[in-house]
Design a protein around this motif. Sequence first.
Motif, PDB file in Angstrom:
ATOM      1  N   GLY A   1       0.817  -1.210   0.000  1.00  0.00           N
ATOM      2  CA  GLY A   1       0.000   0.000   0.000  1.00  0.00           C
ATOM      3  C   GLY A   1       0.845   1.252   0.000  1.00  0.00           C
ATOM      4  O   GLY A   1       2.064   1.209   0.216  1.00  0.00           O
ATOM      5  N   ASP A   2       0.198   2.370  -0.233  1.00  0.00           N
ATOM      6  CA  ASP A   2       0.891   3.644  -0.333  1.00  0.00           C
ATOM      7  C   ASP A   2       1.029   4.301   1.037  1.00  0.00           C
ATOM      8  O   ASP A   2       0.438   5.353   1.322  1.00  0.00           O
ATOM      9  CB  ASP A   2       0.152   4.571  -1.299  1.00  0.00           C
ATOM     10  N   PHE A   3       1.799   3.660   1.891  1.00  0.00           N
ATOM     11  CA  PHE A   3       2.079   4.206   3.221  1.00  0.00           C
ATOM     12  C   PHE A   3       3.372   3.580   3.719  1.00  0.00           C
ATOM     13  O   PHE A   3       3.873   2.616   3.147  1.00  0.00           O
ATOM     14  CB  PHE A   3       0.926   3.922   4.194  1.00  0.00           C
ATOM     15  N   ILE A   4       3.916   4.156   4.796  1.00  0.00           N
ATOM     16  CA  ILE A   4       5.208   3.726   5.309  1.00  0.00           C
ATOM     17  C   ILE A   4       5.051   3.130   6.703  1.00  0.00           C
ATOM     18  O   ILE A   4       4.349   3.696   7.552  1.00  0.00           O
ATOM     19  CB  ILE A   4       6.202   4.905   5.379  1.00  0.00           C
ATOM     20  N   LEU A   5       5.701   1.989   6.932  1.00  0.00           N
ATOM     21  CA  LEU A   5       5.756   1.374   8.251  1.00  0.00           C
ATOM     22  C   LEU A   5       7.189   1.445   8.775  1.00  0.00           C
ATOM     23  O   LEU A   5       8.119   1.746   8.028  1.00  0.00           O
ATOM     24  CB  LEU A   5       5.291  -0.085   8.175  1.00  0.00           C
ATOM     25  N   THR A   6       7.379   1.138  10.047  1.00  0.00           N
ATOM     26  CA  THR A   6       8.708   1.242  10.643  1.00  0.00           C
ATOM     27  C   THR A   6       9.620   0.085  10.272  1.00  0.00           C
ATOM     28  O   THR A   6      10.825   0.150  10.492  1.00  0.00           O
ATOM     29  CB  THR A   6       8.603   1.319  12.181  1.00  0.00           C
ATOM     30  N   GLY A   7       9.075  -0.986   9.735  1.00  0.00           N
ATOM     31  CA  GLY A   7       9.896  -2.124   9.356  1.00  0.00           C
ATOM     32  C   GLY A   7       9.149  -3.070   8.445  1.00  0.00           C
ATOM     33  O   GLY A   7       7.935  -2.930   8.232  1.00  0.00           O
ATOM     34  N   GLY A   8       9.867  -4.034   7.906  1.00  0.00           N
ATOM     35  CA  GLY A   8       9.285  -4.944   6.932  1.00  0.00           C
ATOM     36  C   GLY A   8       8.646  -6.186   7.505  1.00  0.00           C
ATOM     37  O   GLY A   8       8.116  -7.010   6.748  1.00  0.00           O
ATOM     38  N   GLU A   9       8.669  -6.343   8.826  1.00  0.00           N
ATOM     39  CA  GLU A   9       8.110  -7.565   9.412  1.00  0.00           C
ATOM     40  C   GLU A   9       6.607  -7.677   9.173  1.00  0.00           C
ATOM     41  O   GLU A   9       6.111  -8.733   8.743  1.00  0.00           O
ATOM     42  CB  GLU A   9       8.406  -7.624  10.920  1.00  0.00           C
TER      43      GLU A   9
END
Length: 233
Positions: free
Chosen positions: A137-145
């Motif tokens: 999706g078009d958003f950012i998370l703090t990590g790839g887990e």
Amino acid sequence: MNNVFLITPFPEMVKAVVSESIIGRSEKKDLVKFHILNLFDYADSPHFRIDDYPFGGGPGMVLKPEPIFRALDDIKEKLKGVDNLRVIFPTPDGNAFNQNKASELSHYENLVFISGHYKGIDQRIRDELVTDEISIGDFILTGGELPSLMILDAVIRLMPGVINTYESAQTDSFSSELLDCPYYTRPEEYRGFSTPSVLLSGNHGDIEKWKQEEREKKTKDRRPDIWAKNKKI
């Protein structure tokens, strides 16, 4: 048996998910074997750094190439030269994930997930090791887990034998050109809210007609892009 390798600097976070629910049961059924690799185990001593500043300057840190290359070397050694290895890197600038991609990945016996952090991973990892760059999706998370586990969940449930009724997965939203219809269960009436009478009629033709109409209505209202794409207008 299918093998899933998850490379992460936070192994406990991953273990908490893969040991539960349908994902956990897939391993108990000997359908999938999960291998969680702690990225710090592949870093150089004595500091065991997995990240560094980017060349050329700029804010943020980048995951170093050495630990991830070594982790992949270890995986390939365990699999003794298997060729059909899919290496998945969840990233906001990847290709959009969908049900078709989940179905494609479910046919591979060996999957690797690389969990990125900070500004991402060294480009040489992406160029030389990664086979699939995927965005959820078009958003950012703090990590790839979390993205890795979301993709994994969608893939695992499509593997034969993982869920009790595979036909159920085939009727889910995005498994066909329409979103799925509403569902009701007992009791027939609850707090003044009733189940549609057609579902209680026993007339299978009327029930299927109602379900199809509801699928079309929901798709048209909520996902006009899908409705238009499949020429329903």
